[in-house]
Each structure stands twice: as C-alpha cells, then as structure tokens.
Design a protein around this motif. Structure first.
Motif, PDB file in Angstrom:
ATOM      1  N   MET A  20      27.091 -24.080   0.509  1.00  0.00           N
ATOM      2  CA  MET A  20      26.188 -23.156  -0.175  1.00  0.00           C
ATOM      3  C   MET A  20      24.725 -23.443   0.171  1.00  0.00           C
ATOM      4  O   MET A  20      23.918 -22.511   0.269  1.00  0.00           O
ATOM      5  N   ARG A  21      24.369 -24.718   0.383  1.00  0.00           N
ATOM      6  CA  ARG A  21      23.001 -25.038   0.824  1.00  0.00           C
ATOM      7  C   ARG A  21      22.730 -24.418   2.195  1.00  0.00           C
ATOM      8  O   ARG A  21      21.656 -23.862   2.435  1.00  0.00           O
ATOM      9  N   ILE A  22      23.704 -24.518   3.086  1.00  0.00           N
ATOM     10  CA  ILE A  22      23.559 -23.907   4.411  1.00  0.00           C
ATOM     11  C   ILE A  22      23.388 -22.399   4.271  1.00  0.00           C
ATOM     12  O   ILE A  22      22.513 -21.796   4.891  1.00  0.00           O
ATOM     13  N   PHE A  23      24.215 -21.782   3.448  1.00  0.00           N
ATOM     14  CA  PHE A  23      24.142 -20.336   3.244  1.00  0.00           C
ATOM     15  C   PHE A  23      22.773 -19.936   2.698  1.00  0.00           C
ATOM     16  O   PHE A  23      22.144 -18.996   3.198  1.00  0.00           O
ATOM     17  N   LYS A  24      22.288 -20.640   1.695  1.00  0.00           N
ATOM     18  CA  LYS A  24      20.993 -20.298   1.089  1.00  0.00           C
ATOM     19  C   LYS A  24      19.853 -20.476   2.086  1.00  0.00           C
ATOM     20  O   LYS A  24      18.927 -19.668   2.138  1.00  0.00           O
ATOM     21  N   GLU A  25      19.914 -21.521   2.890  1.00  0.00           N
ATOM     22  CA  GLU A  25      18.882 -21.756   3.906  1.00  0.00           C
ATOM     23  C   GLU A  25      18.911 -20.647   4.961  1.00  0.00           C
ATOM     24  O   GLU A  25      17.866 -20.157   5.384  1.00  0.00           O
ATOM     25  N   ALA A  26      20.085 -20.259   5.388  1.00  0.00           N
ATOM     26  CA  ALA A  26      20.220 -19.239   6.440  1.00  0.00           C
ATOM     27  C   ALA A  26      19.837 -17.848   5.951  1.00  0.00           C
ATOM     28  O   ALA A  26      19.495 -16.989   6.762  1.00  0.00           O
ATOM     29  N   THR A  27      19.881 -17.607   4.651  1.00  0.00           N
ATOM     30  CA  THR A  27      19.595 -16.269   4.120  1.00  0.00           C
ATOM     31  C   THR A  27      18.246 -16.172   3.417  1.00  0.00           C
ATOM     32  O   THR A  27      17.926 -15.120   2.873  1.00  0.00           O
ATOM     33  N   LYS A  28      17.458 -17.204   3.463  1.00  0.00           N
ATOM     34  CA  LYS A  28      16.205 -17.205   2.703  1.00  0.00           C
ATOM     35  C   LYS A  28      15.178 -16.193   3.207  1.00  0.00           C
ATOM     36  O   LYS A  28      14.293 -15.798   2.471  1.00  0.00           O
ATOM     37  N   ASP A  29      15.301 -15.744   4.439  1.00  0.00           N
ATOM     38  CA  ASP A  29      14.312 -14.827   5.015  1.00  0.00           C
ATOM     39  C   ASP A  29      14.684 -13.354   4.890  1.00  0.00           C
ATOM     40  O   ASP A  29      14.103 -12.513   5.574  1.00  0.00           O
ATOM     41  N   CYS A  30      15.618 -13.016   4.037  1.00  0.00           N
ATOM     42  CA  CYS A  30      16.065 -11.621   3.947  1.00  0.00           C
ATOM     43  C   CYS A  30      15.326 -10.831   2.879  1.00  0.00           C
ATOM     44  O   CYS A  30      15.700  -9.709   2.573  1.00  0.00           O
ATOM     45  N   GLU A  31      14.262 -11.386   2.338  1.00  0.00           N
ATOM     46  CA  GLU A  31      13.559 -10.762   1.215  1.00  0.00           C
ATOM     47  C   GLU A  31      13.111  -9.326   1.476  1.00  0.00           C
ATOM     48  O   GLU A  31      13.102  -8.513   0.565  1.00  0.00           O
ATOM     49  N   GLU A  32      12.742  -9.008   2.715  1.00  0.00           N
ATOM     50  CA  GLU A  32      12.214  -7.669   2.990  1.00  0.00           C
ATOM     51  C   GLU A  32      13.289  -6.601   3.123  1.00  0.00           C
ATOM     52  O   GLU A  32      12.993  -5.427   3.121  1.00  0.00           O
ATOM     53  N   ASP A  33      14.540  -6.999   3.224  1.00  0.00           N
ATOM     54  CA  ASP A  33      15.629  -6.038   3.388  1.00  0.00           C
ATOM     55  C   ASP A  33      16.421  -5.958   2.080  1.00  0.00           C
ATOM     56  O   ASP A  33      17.139  -6.884   1.730  1.00  0.00           O
ATOM     57  N   THR A  34      16.306  -4.836   1.384  1.00  0.00           N
ATOM     58  CA  THR A  34      16.924  -4.724   0.063  1.00  0.00           C
ATOM     59  C   THR A  34      18.450  -4.738   0.121  1.00  0.00           C
ATOM     60  O   THR A  34      19.093  -5.284  -0.765  1.00  0.00           O
ATOM     61  N   VAL A  35      19.039  -4.150   1.173  1.00  0.00           N
ATOM     62  CA  VAL A  35      20.500  -4.127   1.286  1.00  0.00           C
ATOM     63  C   VAL A  35      21.032  -5.545   1.479  1.00  0.00           C
ATOM     64  O   VAL A  35      21.961  -5.974   0.789  1.00  0.00           O
ATOM     65  N   LEU A  36      20.440  -6.265   2.422  1.00  0.00           N
ATOM     66  CA  LEU A  36      20.883  -7.644   2.655  1.00  0.00           C
ATOM     67  C   LEU A  36      20.611  -8.529   1.451  1.00  0.00           C
ATOM     68  O   LEU A  36      21.444  -9.351   1.076  1.00  0.00           O
ATOM     69  N   LYS A  37      19.462  -8.353   0.858  1.00  0.00           N
ATOM     70  CA  LYS A  37      19.117  -9.163  -0.315  1.00  0.00           C
ATOM     71  C   LYS A  37      20.155  -8.945  -1.414  1.00  0.00           C
ATOM     72  O   LYS A  37      20.632  -9.896  -2.034  1.00  0.00           O
ATOM     73  N   ARG A  38      20.539  -7.699  -1.635  1.00  0.00           N
ATOM     74  CA  ARG A  38      21.539  -7.384  -2.657  1.00  0.00           C
ATOM     75  C   ARG A  38      22.880  -8.036  -2.313  1.00  0.00           C
ATOM     76  O   ARG A  38      23.550  -8.599  -3.167  1.00  0.00           O
ATOM     77  N   MET A  39      23.264  -7.969  -1.034  1.00  0.00           N
ATOM     78  CA  MET A  39      24.527  -8.562  -0.621  1.00  0.00           C
ATOM     79  C   MET A  39      24.482 -10.086  -0.768  1.00  0.00           C
ATOM     80  O   MET A  39      25.402 -10.693  -1.305  1.00  0.00           O
ATOM     81  N   PHE A  40      23.409 -10.709  -0.297  1.00  0.00           N
ATOM     82  CA  PHE A  40      23.319 -12.157  -0.346  1.00  0.00           C
ATOM     83  C   PHE A  40      23.192 -12.682  -1.778  1.00  0.00           C
ATOM     84  O   PHE A  40      23.741 -13.723  -2.103  1.00  0.00           O
ATOM     85  N   VAL A  41      22.496 -11.946  -2.627  1.00  0.00           N
ATOM     86  CA  VAL A  41      22.367 -12.363  -4.023  1.00  0.00           C
ATOM     87  C   VAL A  41      23.721 -12.297  -4.721  1.00  0.00           C
ATOM     88  O   VAL A  41      24.024 -13.100  -5.604  1.00  0.00           O
ATOM     89  N   SER A  42      24.586 -11.370  -4.294  1.00  0.00           N
ATOM     90  CA  SER A  42      25.906 -11.261  -4.914  1.00  0.00           C
ATOM     91  C   SER A  42      26.800 -12.459  -4.579  1.00  0.00           C
ATOM     92  O   SER A  42      27.798 -12.695  -5.243  1.00  0.00           O
TER      93      SER A  42
END
Length: 151
Positions: A20-42
């Motif tokens: 999960m640490r790896i996942f959070k680090e790899a997805t931390k830069d998705c803030e500008e994309d609402t679709v990806l942010k929604r998927m990653f937050v889920s």
C-alpha cells in the motif's frame, strides 16, 4: 491472488502495508485528474487493491496478454500478496487507460528507481501507451523503441 496462510498474520500485514505504501507513492501525482483521483481514492486498503488487481488481470488476459499477465500477477510465493512490480504496473495501466502517458512513464521511472524490475507485461503496457500517444510527444516514439529493445 491472496493466500496468506503460509505466513504469520503480522508478516502478511507488514507485506500488505508495504504494498500500500508503494501504491500511495506511485499515485500521489494524480491530483489534477479527477477520474484517476476518484479511482485511486477508492482503493483505500490492500483488499480493495487486490480486487482491482483481479479486475485488471481479467481485462489484460482477455486482451491477448494471458501469459504476460500470469507472469505479472504471480503472487509472492511465501504469502500470496501482490508483488511490487504488479502494483507499479497496475498504476502504469491506470494512467495508460486514462491517456496520461507522461504520468505512466513517470511511474515507470519510480519503479526503476525503487529497484523493481519490469515484467514483459509492464513493458507491453508502457510501449502501447507510448506508441498510441506518440502524436502528442515525438519523444514517446523513441521511448517506445527503447523499451521494446529492453524487453
């Protein structure tokens, strides 16, 4: 994909936290994309990530990448927990699916910097992303050729 019966629960829990640490680090830069942010937050915990991995497994397998996908999603032998390369590749696939080739490439670089070796499935997804979106950046074609030769 998950069978943690061969490890004590604390070891399995530690591996899940690591993933999960790896996942959070790899997805931390998705803030500008609402679709990806929604998927990653889920994907709040390992169980959600594992369910997402299973969905991607079936999508990739049905796309003609059966052998590559089986190699990628081969769990850690001692625990049945997703490997680091699988987590990075899931994120690369998500960025590719969202037409965020630059972000997919950035995650690939994070993976390499972390000392994680890509699988043929990782390369295939990255090359498809680079080749498909090459009109937006001519360097993407060069990268696609480079990673094809590396593979």
């Amino acid at each position: 994909m998950e069978d943690t019966t061969s490890l004590p629960s604390s070891s399995a829990d530690d591996l899940k936290k690591h993933v999960m640490r790896i996942f959070k680090e790899a997805t931390k830069d998705c803030e500008e994309d609402t679709v990806l942010k929604r998927m990653f937050v889920s994907i709040r915990d390992y169980d959600n990530l594992n369910k997402h991995a299973i969905q991607i497994f079936f999508v990739l397998t049905e796309s003609g990448l059966a052998d590559e996908t089986k190699e990628l999603f081969k769990p850690r032998p001692e625990s049945g927990i997703l490997t680091d390369v699988a987590v990075f590749t899931i994120v690369i696939w998500a960025y590719t699916y969202a037409n965020k080739t630059g972000a997919a490439l950035k995650v690939y670089y994070q993976m390499i910097a972390a000392g994680v070796a890509p699988t043929s499935c990782t390369y295939t997804i990255l090359i498809i992303s680079l080749a498909t979106h090459s009109s937006s950046d001519v360097n993407f074609v060069r990268y696609a050729k480079k990673y094809f030769l590396e593979m």
